[in-house]
Design a protein around this motif. Structure first.
Motif, PDB file in Angstrom:
ATOM      1  N   LEU A   1       0.839  -1.198   0.000  1.00 14.96           N
ATOM      2  CA  LEU A   1       0.000   0.000   0.000  1.00 14.96           C
ATOM      3  C   LEU A   1       0.873   1.247   0.000  1.00 14.96           C
ATOM      4  O   LEU A   1       1.871   1.345   0.721  1.00 14.96           O
ATOM      5  CB  LEU A   1      -0.913   0.010   1.233  1.00 14.96           C
ATOM      6  N   HIS A   2       0.483   2.214  -0.802  1.00 19.96           N
ATOM      7  CA  HIS A   2       1.251   3.459  -0.925  1.00 19.96           C
ATOM      8  C   HIS A   2       1.279   4.188   0.416  1.00 19.96           C
ATOM      9  O   HIS A   2       0.248   4.461   1.021  1.00 19.96           O
ATOM     10  CB  HIS A   2       0.620   4.365  -1.991  1.00 19.96           C
ATOM     11  N   GLY A   3       2.480   4.483   0.891  1.00 20.76           N
ATOM     12  CA  GLY A   3       2.652   5.229   2.123  1.00 20.76           C
ATOM     13  C   GLY A   3       2.797   4.366   3.363  1.00 20.76           C
ATOM     14  O   GLY A   3       3.164   4.876   4.426  1.00 20.76           O
ATOM     15  N   TYR A   4       2.530   3.067   3.259  1.00 17.90           N
ATOM     16  CA  TYR A   4       2.585   2.216   4.445  1.00 17.90           C
ATOM     17  C   TYR A   4       4.020   2.033   4.939  1.00 17.90           C
ATOM     18  O   TYR A   4       4.279   2.011   6.142  1.00 17.90           O
ATOM     19  CB  TYR A   4       1.964   0.844   4.136  1.00 17.90           C
ATOM     20  N   ALA A   5       4.962   1.900   4.026  1.00 14.21           N
ATOM     21  CA  ALA A   5       6.354   1.654   4.411  1.00 14.21           C
ATOM     22  C   ALA A   5       6.923   2.800   5.248  1.00 14.21           C
ATOM     23  O   ALA A   5       7.842   2.597   6.044  1.00 14.21           O
ATOM     24  CB  ALA A   5       7.212   1.425   3.169  1.00 14.21           C
ATOM     25  N   GLU A   6       6.371   4.021   5.087  1.00 17.05           N
ATOM     26  CA  GLU A   6       6.895   5.177   5.802  1.00 17.05           C
ATOM     27  C   GLU A   6       6.363   5.283   7.230  1.00 17.05           C
ATOM     28  O   GLU A   6       6.830   6.113   8.014  1.00 17.05           O
ATOM     29  CB  GLU A   6       6.560   6.475   5.053  1.00 17.05           C
ATOM     30  N   LEU A   7       5.405   4.454   7.592  1.00 18.50           N
ATOM     31  CA  LEU A   7       4.849   4.510   8.945  1.00 18.50           C
ATOM     32  C   LEU A   7       5.876   4.032   9.953  1.00 18.50           C
ATOM     33  O   LEU A   7       6.710   3.172   9.652  1.00 18.50           O
ATOM     34  CB  LEU A   7       3.594   3.643   9.055  1.00 18.50           C
ATOM     35  N   PRO A   8       5.834   4.580  11.183  1.00 18.31           N
ATOM     36  CA  PRO A   8       6.762   4.127  12.234  1.00 18.31           C
ATOM     37  C   PRO A   8       6.574   2.633  12.523  1.00 18.31           C
ATOM     38  O   PRO A   8       5.468   2.106  12.433  1.00 18.31           O
ATOM     39  CB  PRO A   8       6.373   4.982  13.449  1.00 18.31           C
ATOM     40  N   ALA A   9       7.676   1.956  12.869  1.00 16.45           N
ATOM     41  CA  ALA A   9       7.611   0.520  13.144  1.00 16.45           C
ATOM     42  C   ALA A   9       6.640   0.225  14.274  1.00 16.45           C
ATOM     43  O   ALA A   9       5.935  -0.795  14.256  1.00 16.45           O
ATOM     44  CB  ALA A   9       9.013   0.006  13.478  1.00 16.45           C
ATOM     45  N   GLU A  10       6.577   1.084  15.285  1.00 16.34           N
ATOM     46  CA  GLU A  10       5.675   0.858  16.406  1.00 16.34           C
ATOM     47  C   GLU A  10       4.220   0.845  15.951  1.00 16.34           C
ATOM     48  O   GLU A  10       3.416   0.029  16.423  1.00 16.34           O
ATOM     49  CB  GLU A  10       5.879   1.922  17.473  1.00 16.34           C
ATOM     50  N   VAL A  11       3.881   1.712  15.018  1.00 12.97           N
ATOM     51  CA  VAL A  11       2.507   1.764  14.513  1.00 12.97           C
ATOM     52  C   VAL A  11       2.195   0.500  13.725  1.00 12.97           C
ATOM     53  O   VAL A  11       1.134  -0.119  13.890  1.00 12.97           O
ATOM     54  CB  VAL A  11       2.305   3.012  13.626  1.00 12.97           C
ATOM     55  N   LYS A  12       3.125   0.059  12.868  1.00 11.32           N
ATOM     56  CA  LYS A  12       2.871  -1.103  12.023  1.00 11.32           C
ATOM     57  C   LYS A  12       2.863  -2.399  12.837  1.00 11.32           C
ATOM     58  O   LYS A  12       1.962  -3.236  12.691  1.00 11.32           O
ATOM     59  CB  LYS A  12       3.940  -1.198  10.921  1.00 11.32           C
ATOM     60  N   ASP A  13       3.880  -2.562  13.687  1.00 12.55           N
ATOM     61  CA  ASP A  13       4.053  -3.851  14.360  1.00 12.55           C
ATOM     62  C   ASP A  13       3.198  -4.006  15.611  1.00 12.55           C
ATOM     63  O   ASP A  13       2.985  -5.138  16.066  1.00 12.55           O
ATOM     64  CB  ASP A  13       5.525  -4.044  14.743  1.00 12.55           C
ATOM     65  N   VAL A  14       2.724  -2.923  16.163  1.00 10.62           N
ATOM     66  CA  VAL A  14       1.959  -3.012  17.410  1.00 10.62           C
ATOM     67  C   VAL A  14       0.500  -2.620  17.189  1.00 10.62           C
ATOM     68  O   VAL A  14      -0.414  -3.438  17.340  1.00 10.62           O
ATOM     69  CB  VAL A  14       2.590  -2.144  18.522  1.00 10.62           C
ATOM     70  N   GLU A  15       0.284  -1.366  16.811  1.00 12.55           N
ATOM     71  CA  GLU A  15      -1.081  -0.857  16.791  1.00 12.55           C
ATOM     72  C   GLU A  15      -1.901  -1.431  15.634  1.00 12.55           C
ATOM     73  O   GLU A  15      -3.023  -1.912  15.833  1.00 12.55           O
ATOM     74  CB  GLU A  15      -1.054   0.672  16.728  1.00 12.55           C
ATOM     75  N   ILE A  16      -1.357  -1.377  14.418  1.00  9.27           N
ATOM     76  CA  ILE A  16      -2.112  -1.906  13.275  1.00  9.27           C
ATOM     77  C   ILE A  16      -2.253  -3.422  13.380  1.00  9.27           C
ATOM     78  O   ILE A  16      -3.297  -3.984  13.045  1.00  9.27           O
ATOM     79  CB  ILE A  16      -1.438  -1.497  11.956  1.00  9.27           C
ATOM     80  N   THR A  17      -1.198  -4.095  13.866  1.00  6.50           N
ATOM     81  CA  THR A  17      -1.290  -5.548  14.052  1.00  6.50           C
ATOM     82  C   THR A  17      -2.378  -5.897  15.057  1.00  6.50           C
ATOM     83  O   THR A  17      -3.148  -6.850  14.867  1.00  6.50           O
ATOM     84  CB  THR A  17       0.062  -6.112  14.524  1.00  6.50           C
ATOM     85  N   ALA A  18      -2.458  -5.144  16.149  1.00  5.98           N
ATOM     86  CA  ALA A  18      -3.495  -5.395  17.162  1.00  5.98           C
ATOM     87  C   ALA A  18      -4.888  -5.185  16.590  1.00  5.98           C
ATOM     88  O   ALA A  18      -5.824  -5.945  16.891  1.00  5.98           O
ATOM     89  CB  ALA A  18      -3.264  -4.480  18.364  1.00  5.98           C
ATOM     90  N   THR A  19      -5.046  -4.153  15.747  1.00  9.88           N
ATOM     91  CA  THR A  19      -6.351  -3.903  15.130  1.00  9.88           C
ATOM     92  C   THR A  19      -6.738  -5.044  14.198  1.00  9.88           C
ATOM     93  O   THR A  19      -7.883  -5.521  14.199  1.00  9.88           O
ATOM     94  CB  THR A  19      -6.324  -2.573  14.346  1.00  9.88           C
ATOM     95  N   ALA A  20      -5.778  -5.486  13.392  1.00  8.71           N
ATOM     96  CA  ALA A  20      -6.057  -6.599  12.481  1.00  8.71           C
ATOM     97  C   ALA A  20      -6.411  -7.860  13.264  1.00  8.71           C
ATOM     98  O   ALA A  20      -7.349  -8.592  12.914  1.00  8.71           O
ATOM     99  CB  ALA A  20      -4.834  -6.850  11.596  1.00  8.71           C
ATOM    100  N   ARG A  21      -5.674  -8.136  14.322  1.00 11.06           N
ATOM    101  CA  ARG A  21      -5.940  -9.327  15.146  1.00 11.06           C
ATOM    102  C   ARG A  21      -7.332  -9.255  15.781  1.00 11.06           C
ATOM    103  O   ARG A  21      -8.066 -10.248  15.816  1.00 11.06           O
ATOM    104  CB  ARG A  21      -4.854  -9.428  16.221  1.00 11.06           C
ATOM    105  N   HIS A  22      -7.689  -8.073  16.276  1.00 16.21           N
ATOM    106  CA  HIS A  22      -9.004  -7.896  16.901  1.00 16.21           C
ATOM    107  C   HIS A  22     -10.124  -8.141  15.892  1.00 16.21           C
ATOM    108  O   HIS A  22     -11.113  -8.833  16.192  1.00 16.21           O
ATOM    109  CB  HIS A  22      -9.118  -6.477  17.473  1.00 16.21           C
ATOM    110  N   GLY A  23      -9.962  -7.599  14.687  1.00 16.81           N
ATOM    111  CA  GLY A  23     -10.998  -7.764  13.675  1.00 16.81           C
ATOM    112  C   GLY A  23     -11.148  -9.211  13.224  1.00 16.81           C
ATOM    113  O   GLY A  23     -12.258  -9.723  13.088  1.00 16.81           O
ATOM    114  N   LEU A  24     -10.015  -9.874  12.986  1.00 14.03           N
ATOM    115  CA  LEU A  24     -10.065 -11.274  12.557  1.00 14.03           C
ATOM    116  C   LEU A  24     -10.697 -12.167  13.624  1.00 14.03           C
ATOM    117  O   LEU A  24     -11.564 -12.994  13.326  1.00 14.03           O
ATOM    118  CB  LEU A  24      -8.650 -11.765  12.249  1.00 14.03           C
ATOM    119  N   ARG A  25     -10.242 -11.988  14.875  1.00 14.30           N
ATOM    120  CA  ARG A  25     -10.751 -12.851  15.936  1.00 14.30           C
ATOM    121  C   ARG A  25     -12.248 -12.625  16.157  1.00 14.30           C
ATOM    122  O   ARG A  25     -13.009 -13.589  16.349  1.00 14.30           O
ATOM    123  CB  ARG A  25      -9.972 -12.601  17.225  1.00 14.30           C
ATOM    124  N   GLY A  26     -12.676 -11.385  16.117  1.00 10.06           N
ATOM    125  CA  GLY A  26     -14.098 -11.113  16.304  1.00 10.06           C
ATOM    126  C   GLY A  26     -14.949 -11.731  15.211  1.00 10.06           C
ATOM    127  O   GLY A  26     -16.001 -12.318  15.480  1.00 10.06           O
TER     128      GLY A  26
END
Length: 348
Positions: free
Chosen positions: A34-59
Motif C-alpha cells: 500500500l502506498h505510504g505504508y512503508a513510511e509509517l513508524p515501526a511501532e505503529v505497524k508492528d503493534v497498533e495496526i497488528t493489534a487492530t487486524a488481530r481484533h478484527g479477525l478474531r471477532g
C-alpha cells in the motif's frame, strides 16, 4: 438473517487459532504494497495496526464459529471508530487506512480456502481409517480367538509376515502397511483381512491352503527383500489363533537358525521347531552329548558295530537315499534320532 451452516461454523473455528499468524502476515507483507505504508513508524505497524487486524479477525471468526449473525456490534464498531480517530490524529491518509481493511479481507480468504482443504483431507483420512478398521476387525477378532467366527469361513490360510527390521511409527509405517495390504490383495485377488504393525503381522485368506508361487516376490517388492513369510492352515476358524502362533514360531526358529529369508514352512525347521519347545528336561537333555564333543569317528563306529568302515559308509548312503536324511550332518542325525524315539510311541 440467514444462519451459518454447521460446516461454515466448523471452518471458522478451524481458522481462529491462526489469527496471530494472519495478523502478522497482513502487517508485514500484504500492507507493504500500500502506498505510504512503508513510511509509517515501526511501532505503529508492528503493534497498533497488528493489534487492530488481530481484533478484527478474531471477532469475525468467533462470531461465525458461534453461529451468530455476521453483522457489526456496537462494541465492535466503537473499537474501529476509536482506531480510525487515532489514525486521523497521526495524519495517516484515509486511502491508506481503508486500504488496510480491504487488503486484510483478501488475506482471510486464502486462510479459509486452506481450512477447507484441510477439512476435506481430514475427512478422506477418516474414511480411509474407518474402511481400514472394517478390514482389520475380522482379522483381529479371529486372531485373538474372540470371534464371531462366521465373519471368516474355514479352511483359512494364515500368513505370517515378519519385516526385516521393526519399523518406526508415523507416516513411514502407514505407507509400508498400505503397500503390504495392497500386495496381499493383489496376490490373492481379493480384499485380504490383515493385522499389521511395525514388526509385521498376520493375514487371513479364507478358502486357501497355500501361498501362490508369486506371493513372496510381490510381498517383498512391497516390504523389502528381508521380508520373511510363513504360511500355516487353520482347518476351522476356531483354530486361527493356534495357526498364527505356529507361523510366528516358524519364522522365529528359522531366523535363529540362520536360514535365509523364506518363505518358511514347518518342514523346513521341523526338528528345530520340535526341540525349541522347552520342557523341564531340556537343559539335562542338551548336556547329555557334552562328553562326546570332538570324539565322533567313522572307524570307531565301524569297530563298535563289528563292520568294515566302507560298510558304514554304504549304509549311511543307503539311509540318505531312502529317507533324504544325511546322517553326516548334525541336524539330520538329530532328526533321525528323534524319529527313532517317537516312532514306537506313535505306533502304540
Amino acid at each position: 438473517m440467514r444462519t451459518l451452516s454447521p460446516a461454515a461454523r466448523a471452518l471458522a473455528a478451524r481458522c481462529e487459532p491462526r489469527v496471530n499468524a494472519l495478523a502478522r502476515r497482513m502487517t508485514r507483507t500484504v500492507f507493504e504494497d500500500l502506498h505510504g505504508y512503508a513510511e509509517l513508524p515501526a511501532e505503529v505497524k508492528d503493534v497498533e495496526i497488528t493489534a487492530t487486524a488481530r481484533h478484527g479477525l478474531r471477532g469475525f471468526l468467533r462470531t461465525a464459529a458461534a453461529g451468530q449473525p455476521l453483522r457489526p456490534t456496537e462494541d465492535g464498531l466503537r473499537y474501529f471508530q476509536e482506531r480510525a480517530l487515532q489514525r486521523a490524529e497521526e495524519g495517516i491518509p484515509l486511502q491508506l487506512l481503508l486500504g488496510t481493511y480491504t487488503s486484510g479481507a483478501h488475506v482471510l480468504w486464502p486462510a479459509l480456502t486452506d481450512a477447507v482443504t484441510e477439512s476435506y483431507l481430514d475427512g478422506q483420512a477418516a474414511i480411509a481409517a474407518e474402511r481400514g478398521e472394517q478390514r482389520r476387525s475380522p482379522a483381529r477378532a479371529s486372531l485373538e480367538g474372540a470371534g464371531p467366527f462366521d465373519a471368516i469361513e474355514g479352511p483359512v490360510l494364515v500368513v505370517h509376515l515378519r519385516f526385516a527390521a521393526r519399523q518406526p511409527g508415523g507416516v513411514a509405517l502407514r505407507r509400508l502397511v498400505r503397500r503390504v495390504q495392497t500386495a496381499l490383495d493383489r496376490v490373492f485377488g481379493t480384499e485380504v483381512p490383515a493385522l499389521l504393525d511395525g514388526s509385521g503381522g498376520h493375514a487371513l485368506v479364507p478358502g486357501r491352503t497355500e501361498l501362490p508361487d508369486a506371493a513372496t516376490a510381490v510381498l517383498r517388492e512391497a516390504a523389502g527383500p528381508g521380508l520373511r513369510p510363513a504360511a500355516t492352515v487353520a482347518e476351522r476358524t476356531e483354530d486361527i489363533p493356534d495357526a498364527a502362533r505356529v507361523g510366528t514360531e516358524i519364522v522365529r526358529v528359522a531366523r535363529a537358525c540362520g536360514h535365509a529369508p523364506g518363505p518358511h514352512h514347518l518342514d523346513d525347521v521341523l526338528l528345530e521347531y520340535h526341540l525349541s519347545r522347552s520342557s523341564a528336561g531340556s537343559a539335562r537333555i542338551a548336556a547329555l552329548l557334552d562328553p562326546l564333543a570332538g570324539r565322533q569317528d567313522r572307524r570307531a563306529t565301524a569297530r563298535a558295530l563289528g563292520l568294515h568302515p566302507n560298510s558304514v559308509d554304504y549304509r549311511l548312503a543307503r539311509i540318505t537315499e531312502l529317507t533324504g536324511l544325511d546322517l553326516g550332518t548334525p541336524r539330520d542325525a538329530a532328526l533321525a534320532s528323534a524319529a527313532l524315539l517317537l516312532g514306537p510311541r506313535q505306533a502304540n
